[in-house]
Design a protein around this motif. Structure first.
Motif, mmCIF file in Angstrom:
data_model
loop_
_atom_site.group_PDB
_atom_site.id
_atom_site.type_symbol
_atom_site.label_atom_id
_atom_site.label_comp_id
_atom_site.label_asym_id
_atom_site.label_seq_id
_atom_site.Cartn_x
_atom_site.Cartn_y
_atom_site.Cartn_z
ATOM 1 N N GLY A 452 0.825 -1.208 0.000
ATOM 2 C CA GLY A 452 0.000 0.000 0.000
ATOM 3 C C GLY A 452 0.850 1.245 0.000
ATOM 4 O O GLY A 452 0.593 2.198 -0.737
ATOM 5 N N VAL A 484 -11.604 -4.493 1.694
ATOM 6 C CA VAL A 484 -10.985 -4.777 0.398
ATOM 7 C C VAL A 484 -10.851 -6.282 0.206
ATOM 8 O O VAL A 484 -11.138 -6.822 -0.872
ATOM 9 C CB VAL A 484 -9.617 -4.091 0.283
ATOM 10 C CG1 VAL A 484 -8.890 -4.537 -0.989
ATOM 11 C CG2 VAL A 484 -9.771 -2.572 0.295
ATOM 12 N N TRP A 495 -8.449 1.075 -2.719
ATOM 13 C CA TRP A 495 -7.124 0.492 -2.967
ATOM 14 C C TRP A 495 -6.444 0.983 -4.238
ATOM 15 O O TRP A 495 -5.260 0.698 -4.467
ATOM 16 C CB TRP A 495 -7.195 -1.037 -3.004
ATOM 17 C CG TRP A 495 -8.162 -1.652 -3.969
ATOM 18 C CD1 TRP A 495 -9.437 -2.039 -3.720
ATOM 19 C CD2 TRP A 495 -7.928 -1.980 -5.357
ATOM 20 N NE1 TRP A 495 -10.021 -2.576 -4.839
ATOM 21 C CE2 TRP A 495 -9.115 -2.567 -5.861
ATOM 22 C CE3 TRP A 495 -6.845 -1.849 -6.215
ATOM 23 C CZ2 TRP A 495 -9.241 -3.009 -7.177
ATOM 24 C CZ3 TRP A 495 -6.965 -2.284 -7.529
ATOM 25 C CH2 TRP A 495 -8.145 -2.854 -7.989
ATOM 26 N N CYS A 508 -4.512 -8.082 1.049
ATOM 27 C CA CYS A 508 -5.746 -7.859 1.812
ATOM 28 C C CYS A 508 -6.602 -9.128 1.850
ATOM 29 O O CYS A 508 -7.187 -9.474 2.888
ATOM 30 C CB CYS A 508 -6.551 -6.714 1.190
ATOM 31 S SG CYS A 508 -5.866 -5.065 1.468
#
Length: 726
Positions: A452, A484, A495, A508
């Motif tokens: 991320g 997510v 995302w 995720c």
């Protein structure tokens, strides 16, 4: 692209899988053959038969023979005394016989492919010689720079017809007194060159008279039966050497020698070598090292890498399909639509434009066409990748054969592999899982935060924060992560801004499934956790030079927070620029206003360890920073390049109206970054200077730089400077 899919197999039955693998390889060879033939046909249609790979190979090999015959013809006709000399002599004497041979062979191959009459070939050949005469006359009249600029303008255009049009326009501007050659003149100039080819290569080319209607005939140049056989054989052998290397549904054959090949079918395996090198001496050293047992560890390492079994991460395969079909942009997946082409301007609209607006309009149109060509290409690549992934998803596991580049770096052989872009990489998971155990959940969280790379509470991006901060970020954002993981399609807005969006989604999903298991240590994870180096070139130098200070800059020493050499260099460069600005340097002030950050210097610093010099730094800054800004100005997206300054007359000091496009800023920035890097990583600089001196000493003796790694792999660095004729 449509191919016949294999029967879905989820069995572990080895004989069945080996048979399936052999079918895949046979099909891959056939598809590679067909793709090569199609590409060569397209090349012949667009550029002429002389441009196909097999024609280029034959032309290069034939040049010495034809050149010798051309030299003989010139010598026989260039005599003193009575008698009329050949009309083409004075023209052909101006050029290198090799160049004339090359032009003649190109024209003849083009004529044969297009089935043109011999007189048409001679005319075209004479026209090409006329173009060379014009270029030579321009060079003599206006200098070599004029011809270089002319060539650069011509080469920017893809269409042969457009290039010819531009050449004629530039030629008329530079040589207004030149009278275009008549067809008769072109034929007379081309005739001795065609004769030279026919005399030098009678086994390859021949003249033949063919009937053309009632009481008419036409002489053509064609390949002899022997020439046809040779040409066909060359094309066949080259076509079968182009298999499409695919992942394997059984473990690759282990590497035991340079030519083991990993694949099972000989036709495929012989196209894959242990080390990707064309140097004969390098191949010999590798074979000797293997035979002596010095490369056992290298072989073992490559075999371990390719013995790792993979499987397709089906939720991510489905997600990539969905993103493409929905046309969601800015995620690295090919667009499913082309950019619209603006309507053609009316003459009055064009006349009302300023020269700058016209240039911007042309650049805009060219940019759209170029982007659309890129979109079509990206779509083709994506569809092939999705087809491969769909096929592999029917197998319980698959493998990626690996080999080495000439420096010893390990790479997968197939194009579809886990070292590709984010959306492709995310589709790979391990076929055999592993329980998370006591520490696995923590590493899963670190990986998730890295993918991320959002901002953490510490004010740092996750990849630059401590491991504890990364884990804390996951805990703080668990609701979003679980949302997510449960439904990626419904949460795309959550995302899509991730640094590696598809890898983030994969993490995720894995995290969501772990939470669903009750956060059990027994949860079996199949997700690869990525670990990356930090400026690996400088890591190697700092380790080799035993420099603790420089090792700290590139995260080779224990630290709670990852080191960031790029930011360090940016800070040092900015400090020097601020000093210059305080002393009245207007360029320094302009650069500070425009901004200098980590991303500005990253490529410079990254390539420093690979021998990039200050001049290279400037070119990188022009390509990566200034060029996009200048294009944005031409396209009307920006008012001006913030780094650009007005040009100054070097002789008078007069400030000119024309902006320099950031060239001065790029040169100044390159000098400051170079200074910051060399003053920061001094030991690495010493190591590089040592290698440069050794390489220069060896190069003086025309010897390559050769060494053997501690693992027994011989490495040969030979960058030859070839003598070429243009």
């Amino acid at each position: 692209m449509h191919t016949q899919a294999l029967t879905t197999l989820t069995t572990h039955d080895t004989p069945t899988l080996i048979e399936a693998q052999r079918r895949i390889e046979t099909r891959s060879s056939k598809e590679g053959y067909e793709r090569y033939i199609k590409q060569q046909q397209s090349t012949a249609d667009n550029l002429g038969g002389q441009s196909t790979a097999e024609a280029v190979k034959m032309i290069r090999g034939s040049i010495p023979l034809v050149s010798e015959q051309v030299s003989l013809w010139i010598a026989e006709n260039d005599y003193e005394g009575p008698g009329k000399r050949h009309a083409a002599l004075s023209v052909l004497k101006r050029f290198d016989p090799d160049l004339l041979a090359f032009i003649a062979l190109n024209a003849i191959f083009s004529g044969i492919t297009a089935q043109h009459p011999a007189v048409t070939v001679q005319t075209a050949l004479g026209g090409q010689i006329e173009a060379e005469v014009i270029a030579l006359d321009i060079e003599e009249a206006a200098g070599r720079k004029a011809t270089k600029r002319m060539k650069a303008v011509i080469e920017k255009n893809g269409s042969a017809r457009q290039r010819k049009k531009i050449f004629n326009k530039l030629a008329s501007e530079h040589l207004p007194e030149h009278e275009a050659w008549t067809q008769d003149v072109k034929v007379r100039v081309g005739e001795p060159l065609v004769s030279a080819v026919l005399q030098a290569m009678p086994d390859m080319f021949e003249l033949m008279t063919l009937p053309r209607g009632v009481n008419k005939s036409e002489t053509v140049i064609r390949l002899t039966d022997e020439g046809v056989a040779m040409f066909g054989s060359l094309r066949e052998s080259m076509a079968w050497m182009q298999p499409i290397h695919r992942p394997m549904v059984v473990p690759p054959r282990p590497w035991t020698d340079m030519d083991t090949g990993a694949y099972y079918e000989e036709r495929t395996s012989r196209t894959v070598k242990l080390v990707r090198t064309f140097n004969k001496d390098h191949k010999r050293l590798i074979r000797e090292s293997i035979a002596a047992g010095r490369m056992d560890y290298v072989l073992k390492a490559v075999n371990v890498a390719q013995e790792t079994s993979w499987a397709i991460n089906k939720p991510l395969l489905d997600l990539v399909h969905w993103v493409f079909e929905e046309g969601i942009n800015d995620l690295g997946v090919a667009s499913n639509q082309l950019l619209p082409i603006p309507a053609k301007l009316e003459a009055s609209e064009w006349d009302a434009m300023t020269p700058e607006q016209r240039k911007g309009h042309r650049m805009s149109l060219a940019g759209i066409h170029e982007r659309n060509r890129g979109i079509v290409s990206d779509q083709a690549v994506l569809l092939r990748d999705l087809e491969t992934a769909n096929e592999l998803s029917g197998f319980y596991s698959f493998w990626l054969p690996h080999n080495l580049d000439f420096r010893g770096r390990v790479y997968p052989v197939p194009h579809f592999n886990h070292q590709r872009a984010d959306h492709i990489k995310s589709m790979f998971r391990f076929a055999e899982g592993c329980p998370l155990g006591e520490y696995g959940a923590g590493w899963l969280s670190v990986h998730l935060a890295n993918c991320g790379d959002f901002m953490t509470p510490s004010g740092r991006k996750a990849s630059k924060a401590s491991f504890d901060d990364r884990i804390q970020w996951v805990e703080d954002n668990e609701f979003m992560i679980l949302s997510v993981g449960k439904d990626p399609k419904a949460t795309v807005d959550l995302w899509k801004e991730a640094d590696s969006p598809f890898m983030f989604v994969a993490a995720c999903i894995e995290y969501y499934q772990w939470v669903q298991s009750g956060r059990s240590e027994a949860f079996v994870s199949y997700l690869p956790v990525a670990l990356d180096g930090s400026n690996s070139g400088l890591q190697h130098y700092s380790a080799a030079m035993r420099s603790k200070e420089e090792a700290a800059y590139v995260s080779l020493l224990t630290s709670d927070i990852p080191a960031d050499l790029y930011q360090t260099i940016a800070d040092k460069a900015v400090a020097e620029i601020e000093k210059d600005a305080s002393e009245g340097n207007s360029l320094a002030y302009t650069i500070l206003q425009a901004g200098v950050g980590r991303s500005t210097v990253k490529r410079n610093v990254m390539t420093f360890a690979y021998s990039s010099e200050q001049f290279g730094f400037r070119q990188q800054l022009m390509d990566d920073l200034m060029k996009p800004l200048n294009e944005a100005v031409f396209l009307g997206k920006l008012d001006r390049n913030p780094y650009a300054i007005n040009r100054v007359n070097k002789d008078t000091g007069e400030v000119l109206d024309e902006l320099d496009g950031g060239f001065s800023a790029a040169g100044y920035l390159a000098a400051k970054v170079w200074q910051a890097v060399t003053q920061t990583v001094t030991k690495a600089t010493e190591g590089m200077e040592f290698f440069k001196k050794v390489a220069a000493t060896l190069a003086h003796e025309k010897l390559p730089l050769v060494w053997t790694t501690p693992l027994g792999l011989p490495v040969v660095h030979r960058y030859s400077v070839w003598e070429t004729k243009t």
